[in-house]
Design an enzyme around this catalytic site. Structure first.
Site, short mmCIF file in Angstrom:
data_model
loop_
_atom_site.label_atom_id
_atom_site.label_comp_id
_atom_site.label_asym_id
_atom_site.label_seq_id
_atom_site.Cartn_x
_atom_site.Cartn_y
_atom_site.Cartn_z
N LEU A 74 0.84 -1.27 -0.19
CA LEU A 74 -0.03 0.02 0.10
C LEU A 74 0.77 1.34 0.09
CD1 LEU A 74 -2.39 -1.58 2.71
CD2 LEU A 74 -3.09 -0.47 0.62
N CYS A 75 0.33 2.13 -0.74
CA CYS A 75 0.89 3.43 -0.71
C CYS A 75 0.01 4.50 0.03
CB CYS A 75 1.12 4.09 -2.32
SG CYS A 75 1.83 5.77 -2.11
#
Length: 126
Positions: A74-75
């Site tokens: 995830l960013c």
């Protein structure tokens, strides 16, 4: 707390009670989002430096989302420069559900998904 009072639509527990550093989690796709009705698996990997350092969080389910890298990572600012020891699995799962509803297209991990989300929502939904 996560076992007794999980956020709505979420669950999490250690994969192996002998190793509390690796957790499996599920998130139900939020209502009124492209992900509604889906059940998505995630893995949380903690280090000995938690809660000083954030866990590594990645989707095990394949995701085409502006803020999810190809490997499922995830960013999210809360997992990097905005990390605070006050965060826990419950707050992270709530943030992930929010991200599914409202992606951050200004800082995409998947530029193609971000572009489709912004400019061709029908193609993104496919």
């Amino acid at each position: 707390m996560i076992k007794s009072e999980p956020p709505e639509g979420c669950s999490a527990s250690p994969i192996d009670e002998g190793n509390l550093l690796v957790w499996q989690a599920t998130v139900v796709g939020p209502t009124d989002s492209e992900w509604e009705g889906g059940i998505f698996s995630l893995r949380f990997t903690f280090t000995e430096r938690y809660p000083e350092k954030p866990p590594r969080v990645r989707f095990c389910s394949e995701m085409f989302h502006p803020n999810v890298y190809q490997d499922g990572s995830l960013c999210m600012d809360v997992l990097s420069d905005q990390w605070s020891p006050c965060h826990n699995i419950s707050t992270l799962l709530t943030s992930i559900q929010s991200l599914l509803t409202d992606p951050n297209c200004s800082s995409p991990a998947n530029p193609e998904a971000a572009s489709l989300y912004l400019h061709d929502r029908a193609a993104y939904k496919k």
